[in-house]
Design an enzyme around this catalytic site. Sequence first.
Site, PDB file in Angstrom:
ATOM      1  N   TYR A   1      -9.554   4.400   2.707  1.00  0.00           N
ATOM      2  CA  TYR A   1     -10.188   3.346   3.508  1.00  0.00           C
ATOM      3  C   TYR A   1     -11.709   3.462   3.653  1.00  0.00           C
ATOM      4  CZ  TYR A   1      -5.811   1.025   4.381  1.00  0.00           C
ATOM      5  OH  TYR A   1      -4.648   0.327   4.198  1.00  0.00           O
TER       6      TYR A   1
ATOM      7  N   PRO B   1      -0.553  -9.981  -6.178  1.00  0.00           N
ATOM      8  CA  PRO B   1      -1.153  -9.638  -4.892  1.00  0.00           C
ATOM      9  C   PRO B   1      -0.836 -10.728  -3.867  1.00  0.00           C
ATOM     10  CG  PRO B   1      -2.811  -9.742  -6.646  1.00  0.00           C
ATOM     11  CD  PRO B   1      -1.540 -10.289  -7.202  1.00  0.00           C
TER      12      PRO B   1
ATOM     13  N   GLN C   1       5.040  -3.164  -9.748  1.00  0.00           N
ATOM     14  CA  GLN C   1       6.178  -3.275  -8.832  1.00  0.00           C
ATOM     15  C   GLN C   1       7.319  -4.021  -9.522  1.00  0.00           C
ATOM     16  OE1 GLN C   1       2.918  -4.189  -7.601  1.00  0.00           O
ATOM     17  NE2 GLN C   1       2.875  -2.085  -6.900  1.00  0.00           N
TER      18      GLN C   1
ATOM     19  N   SER D   1      11.369  -5.529  -8.430  1.00  0.00           N
ATOM     20  CA  SER D   1      12.416  -5.687  -7.415  1.00  0.00           C
ATOM     21  C   SER D   1      13.664  -4.960  -7.875  1.00  0.00           C
ATOM     22  CB  SER D   1      12.772  -7.163  -7.245  1.00  0.00           C
ATOM     23  OG  SER D   1      11.603  -7.909  -7.033  1.00  0.00           O
TER      24      SER D   1
ATOM     25  N   HIS E   1       0.833  -1.207   0.000  1.00  0.00           N
ATOM     26  CA  HIS E   1       0.000   0.000   0.000  1.00  0.00           C
ATOM     27  C   HIS E   1       0.867   1.257   0.000  1.00  0.00           C
ATOM     28  CE1 HIS E   1      -3.868  -2.015   1.764  1.00  0.00           C
ATOM     29  NE2 HIS E   1      -3.585  -2.390   0.534  1.00  0.00           N
TER      30      HIS E   1
ATOM     31  N   GLY F   1      12.068 -14.644 -11.099  1.00  0.00           N
ATOM     32  CA  GLY F   1      12.118 -14.597  -9.631  1.00  0.00           C
ATOM     33  C   GLY F   1      13.531 -14.467  -9.085  1.00  0.00           C
TER      34      GLY F   1
ATOM     35  N   PRO G   1      15.149 -10.313  -6.969  1.00  0.00           N
ATOM     36  CA  PRO G   1      15.541  -9.824  -5.635  1.00  0.00           C
ATOM     37  C   PRO G   1      16.868 -10.421  -5.170  1.00  0.00           C
ATOM     38  CG  PRO G   1      13.607 -11.286  -5.497  1.00  0.00           C
ATOM     39  CD  PRO G   1      13.859 -11.039  -6.941  1.00  0.00           C
TER      40      PRO G   1
ATOM     41  N   GLU H   1       0.718   1.900   8.173  1.00  0.00           N
ATOM     42  CA  GLU H   1       1.149   2.635   6.973  1.00  0.00           C
ATOM     43  C   GLU H   1       1.659   4.036   7.323  1.00  0.00           C
ATOM     44  OE1 GLU H   1      -2.199   2.065   4.273  1.00  0.00           O
ATOM     45  OE2 GLU H   1      -1.887  -0.097   4.446  1.00  0.00           O
TER      46      GLU H   1
END
Length: 393
Positions: free
Chosen positions: A95, A385, A207, A209, A85, A277, A280, A137
């Site tokens: 929210y 997710p 996103q 890495s 988030h 993968g 990272p 957060e």
Amino acid sequence: MLSAKTIEIVKSTAPILEMRGKEITTTFYRNLFVKHPELLNIFNHANQEKGRQQTALANTVTAAAHYIDKLEVLLPVVKQIAHKHRSLAIKPEHYPIVGENLLEAIKEVLGEAATDEIIGAWAEAYGAIADVFIAVEKEMYEEVQEAAGGWADYKDFIVMDKVRESENITSIVLKPADGQALPEFKPGQYMTIRMTIPGEQYLMNRQYSLTCSPNREYYRISVKKELLESSPDGKVSNYLHTQLKVGDRLEVTAPAGDFTLNVMESEPVYFIAGGVGITPFMSMLHTLSERNPERKAVLKHAVKNEQVQPFKEEIKQLAQRLSNFEALFYMSDDKRKMTSEDLQGLDPSGIYYVCGPAGFMNFAVSSLRDAGISEDRIHHEFFGPAMQLEESK
Ligand code: FAD
């Protein structure tokens, strides 16, 4: 504090919500985007199409209902989601919008079974859960804002370089447009990039890495071009591969995520990667080579074939700097697929990091468990997710 009555209602109705969870969350997102189309600038549309976001939300709501009287149990999961988030610049004001639409979706799906008393209890419970997320957060926003060179939300970066790492993976090097020093990050963290793609109505964000070691000057990400015969081409990864040019601008949020390695510790570390993968782990390996090159590290990387295998040269160079390092590669096209035997007999005192597609992660994590590696020594990250792995046997 929730009343005993509210807790009782939430717990006793949780199984119904669990059973109808996917329907409720699908209704929720459909209505949410009709009323608040601006939120389409934040949500990943492909995750919606594939139902992955709906499943993730349904799992979170069910888990929260189950532990409503001891939400602290959920803190590790809350933190993982809160990192995402923060990385997506989700704010407290989002929210109530989510809460209102979630309750309406519950009413719509359950009909008369959702009495005022039940809806009232769930509204209170949602408020308590939202407060936990907002508080976690808030701390995360404060932390990135206070860090030297840190920033909240998005900041402009310029593409400095694009480097082809394999047939389908390209690295992108980014520097901040304002020339300021960057904040430290932890190896294994990711960041969100946001852009306008010609022909797309909304902003797109994804996103990625970080694949470099922490430094104050630049970030590097390494992106797989998503092309599948059976489904539409990946929007952002194809844009980054084929249209993004050196000199272009991208918006970036500060690094986030808790799939990180403390390189200064001494136990052996095993990196188990499927396909892209490995990203990272590139940051973790570079950081190890700079800060703790004698630590035992093993990389096991499963790919389809040599054409799509990234970072070949880079890993060879890392092997020269890491004195106790072994890299093993598995190619499914050449009948050298990684099997559970390849994950047996490993050091139970080691620490294990797994990253790759969902099927690969289920295979690798369950093989490690079967091989006697304890749960608390296995860390995993999924490039979507929040995902629930299959239960341990
Ligand atoms: P999307 O358009 O988002 O599509 C994703 C997939 O869904 C594609 O395979 C597409 O074919 C399929 N799809 C889309 N629409 C539909 C539909 N209607 N029906 C069925 N299928 C559909 N990726 C990397 O390459 N490198 C990284 O280092 C990396 N790190 C990540 C770290 C984290 C923490 C996370 C959460 C993700 C990471 N990812 C990474 C994944 C990345 O964020 C993107 O998800 C990925 O690049 C695909 O984005 P896309 O826009 O190209 O594909």
